[in-house]
Write a protein that holds these residues in place. Structure first.
Motif, short mmCIF file in Angstrom:
data_model
loop_
_atom_site.label_atom_id
_atom_site.label_comp_id
_atom_site.label_asym_id
_atom_site.label_seq_id
_atom_site.Cartn_x
_atom_site.Cartn_y
_atom_site.Cartn_z
N LEU A 178 -10.95 -11.58 -18.08
CA LEU A 178 -11.19 -12.92 -18.61
C LEU A 178 -12.68 -13.20 -18.81
CD1 LEU A 178 -8.54 -14.94 -16.58
CD2 LEU A 178 -8.35 -14.06 -18.90
N GLU A 179 -13.51 -12.42 -18.11
CA GLU A 179 -14.96 -12.64 -18.24
C GLU A 179 -15.55 -11.78 -19.37
OE1 GLU A 179 -14.59 -11.89 -14.18
OE2 GLU A 179 -13.38 -13.63 -14.81
N ASP A 180 -14.75 -10.85 -19.90
CA ASP A 180 -15.24 -9.96 -20.95
C ASP A 180 -15.42 -10.76 -22.24
OD1 ASP A 180 -15.69 -8.02 -22.81
OD2 ASP A 180 -13.83 -6.91 -22.48
N ASP A 181 -16.70 -10.93 -22.69
CA ASP A 181 -16.86 -11.75 -23.89
C ASP A 181 -17.01 -10.92 -25.16
OD1 ASP A 181 -19.30 -10.83 -23.31
OD2 ASP A 181 -20.22 -12.79 -22.85
N GLY A 187 -5.43 -7.23 -35.14
CA GLY A 187 -4.50 -7.06 -36.26
C GLY A 187 -4.98 -7.85 -37.45
N ILE A 188 -4.11 -8.00 -38.42
CA ILE A 188 -4.46 -8.75 -39.63
C ILE A 188 -3.54 -9.98 -39.71
CG2 ILE A 188 -4.67 -8.65 -42.15
CD1 ILE A 188 -6.45 -6.62 -40.84
N GLY A 189 -4.15 -11.14 -39.83
CA GLY A 189 -3.34 -12.37 -39.87
C GLY A 189 -3.09 -12.84 -41.28
N GLU A 190 -2.74 -14.09 -41.41
CA GLU A 190 -2.49 -14.70 -42.71
C GLU A 190 -3.73 -14.53 -43.60
OE1 GLU A 190 0.40 -17.28 -43.63
OE2 GLU A 190 1.04 -15.45 -42.66
N ALA A 191 -3.52 -14.45 -44.89
CA ALA A 191 -4.60 -14.35 -45.87
C ALA A 191 -5.54 -13.17 -45.58
CB ALA A 191 -5.39 -15.65 -45.93
N ASN A 192 -4.96 -12.13 -44.96
CA ASN A 192 -5.72 -10.91 -44.73
C ASN A 192 -6.93 -11.06 -43.81
OD1 ASN A 192 -4.59 -8.63 -45.61
ND2 ASN A 192 -5.52 -8.65 -47.63
N MET A 193 -6.96 -12.11 -43.02
CA MET A 193 -8.07 -12.29 -42.10
C MET A 193 -7.82 -11.43 -40.86
SD MET A 193 -10.17 -14.56 -43.31
CE MET A 193 -10.98 -15.36 -41.91
N GLU A 194 -8.88 -10.80 -40.38
CA GLU A 194 -8.72 -10.01 -39.17
C GLU A 194 -8.56 -10.95 -37.97
OE1 GLU A 194 -12.11 -7.42 -39.05
OE2 GLU A 194 -10.83 -5.75 -39.70
N LEU A 195 -7.68 -10.57 -37.06
CA LEU A 195 -7.49 -11.37 -35.85
C LEU A 195 -8.48 -10.87 -34.81
CD1 LEU A 195 -3.59 -11.18 -35.80
CD2 LEU A 195 -4.95 -13.16 -36.47
N ILE A 196 -9.58 -11.58 -34.68
CA ILE A 196 -10.63 -11.14 -33.75
C ILE A 196 -10.72 -12.12 -32.58
CG2 ILE A 196 -13.11 -10.65 -33.54
CD1 ILE A 196 -13.09 -10.03 -36.54
N TYR A 197 -10.49 -11.60 -31.40
CA TYR A 197 -10.53 -12.46 -30.20
C TYR A 197 -11.15 -11.70 -29.03
CZ TYR A 197 -6.83 -15.18 -32.57
OH TYR A 197 -6.09 -15.90 -33.45
N THR A 198 -11.72 -12.44 -28.10
CA THR A 198 -12.07 -11.84 -26.81
C THR A 198 -10.75 -11.68 -26.05
OG1 THR A 198 -12.26 -13.98 -25.71
CG2 THR A 198 -14.26 -13.11 -26.76
N PRO A 199 -10.72 -10.84 -25.00
CA PRO A 199 -9.46 -10.71 -24.25
C PRO A 199 -8.92 -12.06 -23.76
CG PRO A 199 -10.98 -9.02 -23.57
CD PRO A 199 -11.75 -9.92 -24.49
N LYS A 200 -9.82 -12.95 -23.35
CA LYS A 200 -9.36 -14.26 -22.85
C LYS A 200 -8.71 -15.05 -23.98
CE LYS A 200 -10.74 -18.53 -20.60
NZ LYS A 200 -10.07 -19.38 -21.56
N ASP A 201 -9.40 -15.07 -25.15
CA ASP A 201 -8.84 -15.81 -26.28
C ASP A 201 -7.52 -15.19 -26.75
OD1 ASP A 201 -10.94 -17.49 -26.18
OD2 ASP A 201 -12.07 -16.56 -27.83
N TYR A 202 -7.48 -13.86 -26.70
CA TYR A 202 -6.24 -13.17 -27.06
C TYR A 202 -5.11 -13.63 -26.14
CZ TYR A 202 -2.74 -9.45 -27.02
OH TYR A 202 -1.56 -8.77 -27.04
N MET A 203 -5.42 -13.69 -24.86
CA MET A 203 -4.38 -14.11 -23.91
C MET A 203 -3.99 -15.57 -24.11
SD MET A 203 -5.32 -12.06 -20.41
CE MET A 203 -3.94 -12.72 -19.51
N ASP A 204 -4.99 -16.40 -24.43
CA ASP A 204 -4.67 -17.81 -24.65
C ASP A 204 -3.84 -18.00 -25.91
OD1 ASP A 204 -5.96 -18.45 -22.39
OD2 ASP A 204 -7.81 -19.15 -23.36
N ARG A 205 -4.06 -17.11 -26.88
CA ARG A 205 -3.31 -17.25 -28.14
C ARG A 205 -1.92 -16.59 -28.04
NH1 ARG A 205 -0.30 -16.96 -31.41
NH2 ARG A 205 -0.34 -16.70 -33.66
N PHE A 206 -1.86 -15.38 -27.49
CA PHE A 206 -0.59 -14.63 -27.56
C PHE A 206 0.16 -14.55 -26.23
CE2 PHE A 206 -3.16 -13.00 -31.09
CZ PHE A 206 -2.30 -13.24 -32.12
N LEU A 207 -0.54 -14.79 -25.15
CA LEU A 207 0.15 -14.71 -23.85
C LEU A 207 0.07 -16.03 -23.11
CD1 LEU A 207 -1.13 -11.16 -22.77
CD2 LEU A 207 1.07 -11.73 -23.77
#
Lengths: 281, 172
Positions: A178-181, A187-207
């Motif tokens: 969670l401290e890893d910034d 992956g690739i999201g809507e409108a071909n935008m790359e899904l770029i997140y820190t591990p914490k943001d990834y967890m907040d979004r998908f987990l």
């Protein structure tokens, strides 16, 4: 009653079919094709990358083989007469990445152990899955890391991008995840935008705990209607055990989180991946 | 997977009318060309994740349904931002289908569709897919992400609810 039902079904099937005019269809087709122009390029790009990786793997395998052969050759030569020393292969042997050999050995050992599941193992995986769910919910990363596979680490990924994206963290890195910034591409999201997140943001979004599961909705190595969705994961982690946490939401769209377990060298099942899947195509 | 555009182009001519017809009944309006386009664009972008797990038509219908739900959600968010009273929002949410815009010439058929659109979402969906689109239990299950038995029982219950609704309308 039965007749009544058949009659109603007949009426439903008789409702008129709406279709597009040929000219509208052609126009729409053109629009779709234009919108997909960039997809082509991107796919080509990723294929090239895949090729590079394949070549990389092939060449490192060749180096390993060559190295092993040359060691044999040198040893044989030493046994007989050491006149025609070839120096280069010796260098190659030193350059040979030793971890590769270890991994190969690991795989062999694993194969030999023949992954056959007993009821006890099933129960232990189920218990671990529930504990991991709680660790994720409480963001207790120390507890989470204790379940992570000691050699393989933890692979975090989105189901649709299993092959191309996702990040592996070592067991020791999980506690401080969670401290890893650092930002990673998931992956690739809507409108071909790359899904770029820190591990914490990834967890907040998908987990996010309230978006996935209710512990009652856990399926252990399930043969559910969604088992088909497991297939890519099974292919990526052969011999693994998969626990799916599934949640339907207000809009009847759904979300699943898969926990993937593989046995360690002591045949204890440890967590190797957390994979998130949701309805968005 | 040699050429995304070739595959989508072929699918477009094979299935765009099916997708269009489904979306007309699902949303209750014939103004769904943009949604149809979006479905095929999404399919093209997501072709990597398709992996032949379902027949293309079923997969496209799944995307179509998701796209329509997403669209309804966007509209709902917009209307709720205008701070409509809760009961109004709930009323709108109850039925995304708007039978006024659908082209049904026969009075009887209009009544039938109107009754369907007043049923709860679960019933509406299964009636549209199984009853109107004529999809199999298996296909419907894949699209709705239900078990096949759920499709069977819900379809049965939906027909019952529809029949009841129609008979009540007749008595009025």
């Amino acid at each position: 009653m039965k007749d009544n039902q058949n009659h109603l079904e007949e009426k439903l099937s008789e409702l008129p079919r709406h279709s597009l005019s040929k000219s509208t269809q052609d126009h729409m087709h053109q629009q779709v094709m234009n919108a997909l122009n960039d997809v082509e390029v991107q796919q080509k790009g990723s294929r090239i990358l895949m090729k590079k990786i394949q070549i990389g793997i092939a060449s490192s395998a060749a180096i390993v083989l060559f190295g092993i052969l040359s060691v044999n050759f040198i040893l044989n030569n030493e046994n007989h007469s050491g006149e025609q020393e070839i120096k280069e292969p010796e260098v190659e042997v030193e350059q040979t990445p030793t971890p590769n050999k270890d991994i190969q050995q690991d795989y062999q050992e694993q194969d030999q152990k023949d992954i056959e599941t007993t009821d006890e193992e099933q129960v232990s995986v189920e218990q671990k899955a529930t504990a991991i769910y709680n660790a994720l919910r409480n963001r207790d990363m120390d507890l989470l890391s204790s379940y992570v596979h000691s050699e393989k680490g933890l692979f975090l990924s989105l189901s649709s991008y299993l092959q191309d994206y996702g990040v592996v963290f070592e067991k020791s890195e999980v506690s401080s995840l969670l401290e890893d910034d650092k930002e990673y591409t998931w992956g690739i999201g809507e409108a071909n935008m790359e899904l770029i997140y820190t591990p914490k943001d990834y967890m907040d979004r998908f987990l996010k705990p309230d978006t996935f599961l209710h512990p009652d909705n856990a399926f252990f190595d399930s043969q559910t209607p969604r088992s088909d969705l497991h297939k890519p994961i099974e292919a990526a982690f052969p011999g693994s055990k998969i626990v799916e946490f599934y949640k339907e939401t207000k809009y009847e769209d759904w979300k699943s989180v898969y926990l993937v377990f593989e046995p360690n060298e002591h045949s204890i099942w440890e967590l190797v991946a957390i994979i998130s899947n949701e309805w968005t195509p | 997977m040699t050429n995304v555009r070739e595959i989508i182009s072929e699918w477009f001519y094979l299935y765009s009318n099916d997708v269009y017809n489904f979306l007309v009944y699902y949303t209750g309006t014939t103004d769904v060309e943009d949604l149809v386009q979006e479905v095929f664009i999404k399919a093209g972008r997501g072709l990597n994740s398709y992996k032949n797990l379902a027949p293309p038509k079923t997969w496209l219908f799944t995307i179509a349904r998701n796209t329509a739900i997403d669209e309804a959600r966007k509209i709902e968010t917009k209307t709720s931002k205008k701070s409509a009273p809760l009961y109004e929002r709930l009323l709108k949410q109850q039925t995304t289908a708007n039978p006024e815009h659908i082209l049904l010439k026969k009075e009887e058929q209009r009544e039938l569709y109107l009754s369907i659109s007043k049923l709860k979402k679960k019933f509406r969906e299964v009636l549209i897919l199984r009853g109107i689109q004529g999809l199999s239990v298996r296909e419907t299950a894949q699209i709705l992400n239900w078990r096949e038995t759920e499709v069977r029982t819900n379809y049965h219950r939906a027909l019952k609810a529809l029949r009841l609704h129609l008979s009540q309308e007749d008595r009025k």
